[in-house]
Design a protein around this motif. Structure first.
Motif, PDB file in Angstrom:
ATOM      1  N   ILE A  61       0.429 -10.145  -7.890  1.00  0.00           N
ATOM      2  CA  ILE A  61       1.750 -10.576  -7.417  1.00  0.00           C
ATOM      3  C   ILE A  61       1.587 -11.704  -6.400  1.00  0.00           C
ATOM      4  O   ILE A  61       2.318 -12.690  -6.437  1.00  0.00           O
ATOM      5  CB  ILE A  61       2.545  -9.397  -6.803  1.00  0.00           C
ATOM      6  N   GLN A  62       0.616 -11.569  -5.502  1.00  0.00           N
ATOM      7  CA  GLN A  62       0.384 -12.614  -4.505  1.00  0.00           C
ATOM      8  C   GLN A  62       0.062 -13.938  -5.185  1.00  0.00           C
ATOM      9  O   GLN A  62       0.607 -14.981  -4.820  1.00  0.00           O
ATOM     10  CB  GLN A  62      -0.740 -12.213  -3.558  1.00  0.00           C
ATOM     11  N   ASP A  69       7.790  -0.581  -4.208  1.00  0.00           N
ATOM     12  CA  ASP A  69       6.648   0.091  -4.830  1.00  0.00           C
ATOM     13  C   ASP A  69       6.075  -0.754  -5.959  1.00  0.00           C
ATOM     14  O   ASP A  69       4.862  -0.865  -6.113  1.00  0.00           O
ATOM     15  CB  ASP A  69       7.053   1.458  -5.376  1.00  0.00           C
ATOM     16  N   ARG A  70       6.942  -1.362  -6.733  1.00  0.00           N
ATOM     17  CA  ARG A  70       6.492  -2.176  -7.865  1.00  0.00           C
ATOM     18  C   ARG A  70       5.637  -3.351  -7.396  1.00  0.00           C
ATOM     19  O   ARG A  70       4.642  -3.695  -8.023  1.00  0.00           O
ATOM     20  CB  ARG A  70       7.677  -2.699  -8.653  1.00  0.00           C
ATOM     21  N   LEU A  71       6.041  -3.970  -6.291  1.00  0.00           N
ATOM     22  CA  LEU A  71       5.296  -5.129  -5.802  1.00  0.00           C
ATOM     23  C   LEU A  71       4.011  -4.752  -5.073  1.00  0.00           C
ATOM     24  O   LEU A  71       3.044  -5.500  -5.089  1.00  0.00           O
ATOM     25  CB  LEU A  71       6.178  -5.982  -4.889  1.00  0.00           C
ATOM     26  N   VAL A  72       3.999  -3.595  -4.451  1.00  0.00           N
ATOM     27  CA  VAL A  72       2.861  -3.210  -3.618  1.00  0.00           C
ATOM     28  C   VAL A  72       1.821  -2.399  -4.387  1.00  0.00           C
ATOM     29  O   VAL A  72       0.627  -2.601  -4.201  1.00  0.00           O
ATOM     30  CB  VAL A  72       3.335  -2.416  -2.379  1.00  0.00           C
ATOM     31  N   ASP A  73       2.254  -1.510  -5.251  1.00  0.00           N
ATOM     32  CA  ASP A  73       1.335  -0.572  -5.899  1.00  0.00           C
ATOM     33  C   ASP A  73       0.427  -1.237  -6.923  1.00  0.00           C
ATOM     34  O   ASP A  73       0.887  -1.761  -7.930  1.00  0.00           O
ATOM     35  CB  ASP A  73       2.107   0.560  -6.579  1.00  0.00           C
ATOM     36  N   GLY A  74      -0.845  -1.208  -6.633  1.00  0.00           N
ATOM     37  CA  GLY A  74      -1.846  -1.540  -7.610  1.00  0.00           C
ATOM     38  C   GLY A  74      -2.037  -2.998  -7.985  1.00  0.00           C
ATOM     39  O   GLY A  74      -3.131  -3.393  -8.319  1.00  0.00           O
ATOM     40  N   TYR A 108       4.858  -7.781   3.394  1.00  0.00           N
ATOM     41  CA  TYR A 108       5.021  -8.924   4.296  1.00  0.00           C
ATOM     42  C   TYR A 108       3.738  -9.745   4.350  1.00  0.00           C
ATOM     43  O   TYR A 108       3.754 -10.968   4.213  1.00  0.00           O
ATOM     44  CB  TYR A 108       5.421  -8.456   5.696  1.00  0.00           C
ATOM     45  N   MET A 109       2.611  -9.082   4.559  1.00  0.00           N
ATOM     46  CA  MET A 109       1.339  -9.801   4.651  1.00  0.00           C
ATOM     47  C   MET A 109       1.032 -10.527   3.351  1.00  0.00           C
ATOM     48  O   MET A 109       0.584 -11.680   3.359  1.00  0.00           O
ATOM     49  CB  MET A 109       0.199  -8.850   5.016  1.00  0.00           C
ATOM     50  N   MET A 110       1.288  -9.872   2.237  1.00  0.00           N
ATOM     51  CA  MET A 110       1.034 -10.489   0.942  1.00  0.00           C
ATOM     52  C   MET A 110       1.892 -11.746   0.768  1.00  0.00           C
ATOM     53  O   MET A 110       1.389 -12.797   0.376  1.00  0.00           O
ATOM     54  CB  MET A 110       1.338  -9.491  -0.179  1.00  0.00           C
ATOM     55  N   LEU A 111       3.176 -11.640   1.082  1.00  0.00           N
ATOM     56  CA  LEU A 111       4.081 -12.777   0.929  1.00  0.00           C
ATOM     57  C   LEU A 111       3.775 -13.875   1.939  1.00  0.00           C
ATOM     58  O   LEU A 111       3.817 -15.067   1.606  1.00  0.00           O
ATOM     59  CB  LEU A 111       5.535 -12.322   1.065  1.00  0.00           C
ATOM     60  N   ASP A 139       4.463   0.116   3.546  1.00  0.00           N
ATOM     61  CA  ASP A 139       4.493  -0.718   2.344  1.00  0.00           C
ATOM     62  C   ASP A 139       5.169  -2.047   2.632  1.00  0.00           C
ATOM     63  O   ASP A 139       4.759  -3.086   2.114  1.00  0.00           O
ATOM     64  CB  ASP A 139       5.230  -0.010   1.207  1.00  0.00           C
ATOM     65  N   HIS A 140       6.200  -2.029   3.465  1.00  0.00           N
ATOM     66  CA  HIS A 140       6.873  -3.281   3.817  1.00  0.00           C
ATOM     67  C   HIS A 140       5.948  -4.201   4.609  1.00  0.00           C
ATOM     68  O   HIS A 140       5.979  -5.423   4.446  1.00  0.00           O
ATOM     69  CB  HIS A 140       8.165  -3.025   4.593  1.00  0.00           C
TER      70      HIS A 140
END
Length: 136
Positions: A69-70, A59-64, A124-127, A119-120
């Motif tokens: 982060i990317q 949640d921390r990495l994905v939310d908002g 994944y797409m972001m990373l 969210d995973h």
């Protein structure tokens, strides 16, 4: 009234088990990524993680703040071996999950769609984009 449309497929119990097993590994891998990014684990998140709130790091990495982060991962992953290893571990786990579900259900697989939309899947797409594995 009956429809001529094909019956709606559902996620099989076996696919649920595969997804559940991978989710546990992905939560742990996400925790490892946060630790590599921050240098330590935030106490409040670690308490929640240990209290069976396994998604707190995801949640921390994905939310908002996923773009931030990317960019952060993008700028640091080439120079930091620990971060690179942890990001690559996450990507491998997720891709193994996709491969397993693809073999199980083929195209149009609702389990595959569910995982990609999660969210995973977003993480994944972001990373994958941050590491250049898939185009931005």
């Amino acid at each position: 009234i009956r429809s001529n449309a094909a019956p709606v497929q559902t996620v099989t119990p076996k696919q649920h088990r595969v997804i559940d097993d991978a989710t546990v590994k992905l939560h742990a891998a996400t925790r490892d990524i946060v630790e590599a990014l921050d240098g330590s684990l935030p106490r409040d998140l670690e308490k929640r993680f240990n209290a069976q709130q396994a998604s707190v790091y995801t949640d921390r990495l994905v939310d908002g703040n996923s773009k931030r982060i990317q960019k952060l991962v993008e700028s640091r992953v080439k120079d930091e071996r620990l971060l690179k290893a942890r990001v690559n571990a996450y990507i491998r786990i997720f891709e193994r999950l996709l491969d397993t579900l693809s073999v199980e259900g083929g195209s149009g697989n609702p389990a595959l769609d569910e995982v990609l939309a999660s969210d995973h899947g977003q993480l994944y797409m972001m990373l994958a984009q941050a590491t250049g594995r898939v185009p931005d």
